[in-house]
Design a protein around this motif. Structure first.
Motif, PDB file in Angstrom:
ATOM      1  N   ALA A  16       0.863  -1.160   0.020  1.00  0.00           N
ATOM      2  CA  ALA A  16       0.202   0.110  -0.084  1.00  0.00           C
ATOM      3  C   ALA A  16       1.058   1.154  -0.003  1.00  0.00           C
ATOM      4  CB  ALA A  16      -0.992   0.004   1.197  1.00  0.00           C
ATOM      5  N   LEU A  17       1.925   1.411   0.907  1.00  0.00           N
ATOM      6  CA  LEU A  17       2.786   2.489   0.781  1.00  0.00           C
ATOM      7  C   LEU A  17       3.707   2.513  -0.666  1.00  0.00           C
ATOM      8  CD1 LEU A  17       4.584   1.926   4.317  1.00  0.00           C
ATOM      9  CD2 LEU A  17       2.933   3.825   3.504  1.00  0.00           C
ATOM     10  N   LEU A  18       3.903   1.608  -1.223  1.00  0.00           N
ATOM     11  CA  LEU A  18       4.613   1.691  -2.535  1.00  0.00           C
ATOM     12  C   LEU A  18       3.457   2.233  -3.460  1.00  0.00           C
ATOM     13  CD1 LEU A  18       6.910   1.050  -4.685  1.00  0.00           C
ATOM     14  CD2 LEU A  18       5.805  -1.156  -4.760  1.00  0.00           C
ATOM     15  N   LEU A  19       2.315   1.736  -3.529  1.00  0.00           N
ATOM     16  CA  LEU A  19       1.361   2.241  -4.516  1.00  0.00           C
ATOM     17  C   LEU A  19       0.987   3.853  -3.988  1.00  0.00           C
ATOM     18  CD1 LEU A  19      -1.291  -0.720  -4.462  1.00  0.00           C
ATOM     19  CD2 LEU A  19      -0.139  -0.012  -6.387  1.00  0.00           C
ATOM     20  N   HIS A  20       1.019   4.134  -2.721  1.00  0.00           N
ATOM     21  CA  HIS A  20       0.862   5.307  -2.709  1.00  0.00           C
ATOM     22  C   HIS A  20       1.978   6.508  -3.039  1.00  0.00           C
ATOM     23  CE1 HIS A  20      -0.227   9.083  -0.153  1.00  0.00           C
ATOM     24  NE2 HIS A  20       1.081   9.088   0.225  1.00  0.00           N
ATOM     25  N   SER A  54      -8.967   3.115   3.371  1.00  0.00           N
ATOM     26  CA  SER A  54      -9.953   4.015   2.730  1.00  0.00           C
ATOM     27  C   SER A  54     -10.201   5.066   3.729  1.00  0.00           C
ATOM     28  CB  SER A  54     -11.150   3.324   2.141  1.00  0.00           C
ATOM     29  OG  SER A  54     -12.006   2.993   3.467  1.00  0.00           O
ATOM     30  N   GLU A  55     -10.322   5.104   4.909  1.00  0.00           N
ATOM     31  CA  GLU A  55     -10.709   5.939   6.000  1.00  0.00           C
ATOM     32  C   GLU A  55      -9.280   6.861   6.439  1.00  0.00           C
ATOM     33  OE1 GLU A  55     -12.780   4.106   9.005  1.00  0.00           O
ATOM     34  OE2 GLU A  55     -14.183   3.319   7.667  1.00  0.00           O
ATOM     35  N   VAL A  56      -8.237   6.537   6.122  1.00  0.00           N
ATOM     36  CA  VAL A  56      -6.986   7.151   6.616  1.00  0.00           C
ATOM     37  C   VAL A  56      -6.211   7.885   5.445  1.00  0.00           C
ATOM     38  CG1 VAL A  56      -4.627   6.693   7.247  1.00  0.00           C
ATOM     39  CG2 VAL A  56      -6.445   5.200   7.929  1.00  0.00           C
ATOM     40  N   ASN A  57      -6.147   8.979   5.941  1.00  0.00           N
ATOM     41  CA  ASN A  57      -5.183  10.067   4.897  1.00  0.00           C
ATOM     42  C   ASN A  57      -3.754   9.567   5.182  1.00  0.00           C
ATOM     43  OD1 ASN A  57      -3.768  12.055   3.703  1.00  0.00           O
ATOM     44  ND2 ASN A  57      -5.162  13.581   4.171  1.00  0.00           N
ATOM     45  N   ILE A  58      -3.331   8.826   4.143  1.00  0.00           N
ATOM     46  CA  ILE A  58      -1.778   8.150   4.390  1.00  0.00           C
ATOM     47  C   ILE A  58      -0.745   9.374   4.475  1.00  0.00           C
ATOM     48  CG2 ILE A  58      -0.092   6.765   3.136  1.00  0.00           C
ATOM     49  CD1 ILE A  58      -2.583   5.136   2.087  1.00  0.00           C
ATOM     50  N   ASN A  81      -4.594  -3.706  -7.255  1.00  0.00           N
ATOM     51  CA  ASN A  81      -3.280  -3.004  -7.282  1.00  0.00           C
ATOM     52  C   ASN A  81      -2.292  -3.875  -6.198  1.00  0.00           C
ATOM     53  OD1 ASN A  81      -3.653  -1.784  -9.493  1.00  0.00           O
ATOM     54  ND2 ASN A  81      -4.044   0.129  -8.415  1.00  0.00           N
ATOM     55  N   VAL A  82      -2.978  -3.915  -5.186  1.00  0.00           N
ATOM     56  CA  VAL A  82      -2.368  -4.535  -3.862  1.00  0.00           C
ATOM     57  C   VAL A  82      -2.025  -5.954  -4.268  1.00  0.00           C
ATOM     58  CG1 VAL A  82      -2.387  -5.238  -1.502  1.00  0.00           C
ATOM     59  CG2 VAL A  82      -3.500  -2.840  -2.259  1.00  0.00           C
ATOM     60  N   LYS A  83      -3.009  -6.866  -4.879  1.00  0.00           N
ATOM     61  CA  LYS A  83      -2.857  -8.045  -5.172  1.00  0.00           C
ATOM     62  C   LYS A  83      -1.621  -8.132  -6.244  1.00  0.00           C
ATOM     63  CE  LYS A  83      -6.436 -10.676  -5.446  1.00  0.00           C
ATOM     64  NZ  LYS A  83      -7.331 -11.394  -6.043  1.00  0.00           N
ATOM     65  N   LEU A 111       4.030   5.812  -5.646  1.00  0.00           N
ATOM     66  CA  LEU A 111       3.769   5.751  -6.863  1.00  0.00           C
ATOM     67  C   LEU A 111       2.580   6.712  -7.584  1.00  0.00           C
ATOM     68  CD1 LEU A 111       4.916   2.295  -7.697  1.00  0.00           C
ATOM     69  CD2 LEU A 111       6.320   4.660  -7.900  1.00  0.00           C
ATOM     70  N   LYS A 112       1.557   7.053  -6.599  1.00  0.00           N
ATOM     71  CA  LYS A 112       0.364   7.889  -6.846  1.00  0.00           C
ATOM     72  C   LYS A 112      -0.645   6.925  -7.649  1.00  0.00           C
ATOM     73  CE  LYS A 112       2.528  12.456  -6.911  1.00  0.00           C
ATOM     74  NZ  LYS A 112       3.248  12.292  -5.606  1.00  0.00           N
ATOM     75  N   GLN A 113      -0.724   5.737  -7.239  1.00  0.00           N
ATOM     76  CA  GLN A 113      -1.489   4.467  -7.757  1.00  0.00           C
ATOM     77  C   GLN A 113      -2.693   4.410  -6.871  1.00  0.00           C
ATOM     78  OE1 GLN A 113      -1.165   3.308 -10.901  1.00  0.00           O
ATOM     79  NE2 GLN A 113       0.557   4.684 -11.145  1.00  0.00           N
TER      80      GLN A 113
END
Length: 103
Positions: A7-11, A46-50, A21-23, A13-15
């Motif tokens: 999830a951090l990687l996707l964040h 979904s409820e957290v502003n990373i 995507n996580v899978k 990379l702005k994905q």
């Protein structure tokens, strides 16, 4: 832990942080993805502003030694202490959402 890193990687990379995507990231790392974990991670994030959570984490670690050093050497004023308490409360609230992922 690999799910959070995905999830951090996707964040970074702005994905979109969604189940597909996580899978894909997990599979790319050579691990068999667990659909239940992925669903719970995506739902919790979904409820957290990373971005806010990431900004709050290093501040908490760096602020503690700095606050104790400045308080011991110069007798800090009451107003900054109140602000620190408010900031700590906000940080704790932000991290509560993330802590639900780990237990």
């Amino acid at each position: 832990m690999e799910y959070v890193y995905a999830a951090l990687l996707l964040h970074k990379l702005k994905q979109d942080i969604n189940e597909d995507n996580v899978k894909s990231v997990i599979k790319s790392a050579g691990v068999e993805p667990d659909d239940v974990r992925i669903k719970s991670l995506v739902a919790a994030l979904s409820e957290v502003n990373i971005e806010d959570a990431l900004k709050a984490a290093p501040i908490a670690a760096a602020a503690a030694p700095a606050a104790s050093a400045s308080g011991a050497s110069s007798g800090a004023a009451a107003a900054p202490k109140e602000e620190e308490k408010k900031d700590e409360k906000k940080e704790e609230e932000a991290l509560e959402g993330l802590s639900s992922l780990f237990g």
